[in-house]
Design an enzyme around this catalytic site. Structure first.
Site, PDB file in Angstrom:
ATOM      1  N   THR A 103      -2.360   4.323   9.265  1.00  0.00           N
ATOM      2  CA  THR A 103      -2.080   3.591  10.503  1.00  0.00           C
ATOM      3  C   THR A 103      -0.602   3.714  10.852  1.00  0.00           C
ATOM      4  O   THR A 103      -0.228   3.891  12.008  1.00  0.00           O
ATOM      5  CB  THR A 103      -2.468   2.106  10.340  1.00  0.00           C
ATOM      6  N   ASP A 135       0.806  -1.215   0.000  1.00  0.00           N
ATOM      7  CA  ASP A 135       0.000   0.000   0.000  1.00  0.00           C
ATOM      8  C   ASP A 135       0.847   1.277   0.000  1.00  0.00           C
ATOM      9  O   ASP A 135       0.458   2.287  -0.599  1.00  0.00           O
ATOM     10  CB  ASP A 135      -1.001   0.014   1.155  1.00  0.00           C
TER      11      ASP A 135
END
Length: 489
Positions: free
Chosen positions: A258, A235
């Site tokens: 995150t 990602d």
């Protein structure tokens, strides 16, 4: 018109986005969103990979209902976690999360057999206790002997769709098993793990065509004719490809989610003692580039505080409470392993402050202010390290990802890094995921062309430096003094 579907799965949620190009702009529409997270099973933290695969199939079914009869599909997820398959292609075990505690003390065991310096020279990867190298070291010998194939998470999902086994390079490079210069795994490290290279399928570049979804799945679930591509399947690799940067100035990226990943896109790796000591990685990017970056704790801290707080606050409300307490200061190194997955994040923050003889934050606003302040300081130190290692004068910091929604943190980051901050695209990971496949299918010819389109397709915000940098230097120095940050590499 070509239809594209990007599947983007993070640690807390996933989504499917349908896309097409119109008048040079990339149009996107979310067609499915689903929760994600690890659960406790057999005394381990594990992902529900079967559920994630079901959501991919559901997403494609929804695309068919929207009138999409054929499409190109690409998947990105988080890195380092993997799946063992037997000779029949069946999964041998649960997919253990990198946040599981099994590798807490593993690095020291490995360093007794091969030095830290030698591993970095081979792989160029930052030392994190959850890297695949250390996860595989802790796997049982019997399980490793049963394994016929090892795939990382996005590659396994691609395999379930197509029956084709490949390992995409941007994700595989995060394992700390791959040669930093070549597209191959390091034999000495594999021998240390007692794993044969043959269990890892062919390594492919982002943009590689894998095949169509199997006829069985297409007919059973009423799916579009779907051509699957290996995109920038890590990602962060997708987020970096989706960043717009600045062609006229030296720029760095900050992928804020995150985790916070801060670094530069380079054409060659940097394997130096300074890079090693400062904790920088040389992960592979699109088209032969390198993501020279540092992995920093990110919005995970806020996510856990929100979860652990007894009252219900939205993320925007938490930001507003922080603003009300902008003068509250306590200095915390959130990269300390104690914050990876504590039983209670609020209590862990308060305990750290007590141990370091600082004022203890008690309200949600004080705790949030401490988090945002220290993240901005850690970003600032990382930018200074990056300048020193790469010998470049970084003027622009392009913040992308979901965390870029927080304009209060963006403003603090601009002040503390002494950089002009470009914010956006928020959906950089999705745009990067799509970009690799769009280039592979000749929708765009070059990275420059697709990034220009991404810029036109998004509302890009700029934060100018508004504060005298010398004013924040005291906070940075105090942070280093309290946390002994320079000695925690």
């Amino acid at each position: 018109m070509n239809n594209y579907i990007a599947i983007d799965i993070g640690a807390s949620s996933g989504r499917a986005v349908a896309s097409y190009v119109d008048d040079g702009k990339i149009k996107i529409k979310e067609i499915n969103r689903f929760a994600n997270g690890f659960t406790r099973k057999n005394r381990q933290n594990v992902w529900d990979i079967d559920y994630l695969f079901e959501q991919i199939l559901m997403s494609l079914n929804k695309a068919k209902l929207l009138g999409i009869e054929s499409c190109y599909l690409s998947i990105d997820t988080w890195g380092v976690d993997y799946i063992f398959l037997d000779q029949k292609g069946k999964r041998l075990q649960e997919v253990v999360s990198y946040r599981d505690s099994r590798t807490n003390n593993t690095m020291d065991k490995v360093f007794e057999k091969i030095s830290k310096e030698e591993i970095y020279k081979k792989t160029g990867i930052q030392f994190l206790s959850f890297n695949t190298l250390y996860q595989l070291y802790e796997e049982s010998s019997s399980l490793k002997k049963q394994a016929s194939t090892i795939l990382l998470v996005p590659d396994y999902l691609n395999y379930l769709l197509t029956g084709v086994s490949k390992n995409e390079i941007t994700n595989l490079s995060t394992t700390q098993l791959m040669n930093v210069y070549k597209s191959e795994l390091d034999q000495q490290l594999l021998k240390l793990l007692d794993i044969s290279q043959q269990v890892f399928p062919e390594i492919v570049e982002a943009g590689t065509y894998l095949g169509e979804i199997t006829l069985y799945l297409t007919e059973k679930y009423d799916l579009p004719i779907t051509h699957v591509y290996a995109t920038t399947s890590h990602d962060t690799a997708s987020a970096v490809l989706g960043a717009v940067g600045d062609r006229k100035k030296k720029w760095a990226f900050l992928s804020s989610g995150t985790w916070s990943l801060i670094g530069q896109e380079l054409n060659k790796p940097i394997i130096s003692k300074n890079a090693l000591n400062k904790g920088y990685s040389n992960e592979r990017g699109f088209a032969g580039t390198y993501r020279f970056l540092k992995n920093i704790i990110g919005m995970w801290i806020v996510q856990r505080v929100r979860k652990d707080w007894p009252e219900n606050y939205t993320f925007p409300e938490i930001v507003e409470e922080a603003k009300k307490n902008k003068d509250f200061k306590a200095f915390i190194d959130f990269n300390d392993e104690r914050f990876i997955n504590p039983k209670n994040m609020i209590e862990e923050i308060q305990r750290y402050c007590k141990e370091t003889n600082q004022k203890i934050p008690k309200t949600i606003g004080e705790i949030a202010q401490v988090i945002y302040l220290n993240l901005a300081i850690i970003y600032a130190i990382s930018i200074e390290d990056l300048k020193d290692i790469t010998k470049s004068n970084i003027e622009i910091l392009n913040i992308v990802g979901g965390g870029s929604n927080n304009n209060y943190l963006n403003e603090l980051t601009s002040q503390y890094t002494n950089c002009e901050v470009i914010v956006g695209p928020i959906e950089a990971t999705v745009f990067g995921n799509l970009a690799a496949t769009m280039i592979a299918t000749k929708q765009f010819e070059t990275v420059e062309e697709v990034r220009e389109s991404i810029g036109k397709s998004n509302n890009i915000i700029r934060f100018k430096k508004t504060r005298n940098f010398s004013e924040v230097q005291k906070d940075i120095e105090k942070f280093k003094e309290v946390t002994q940050y320079e000695y925690r590499t």
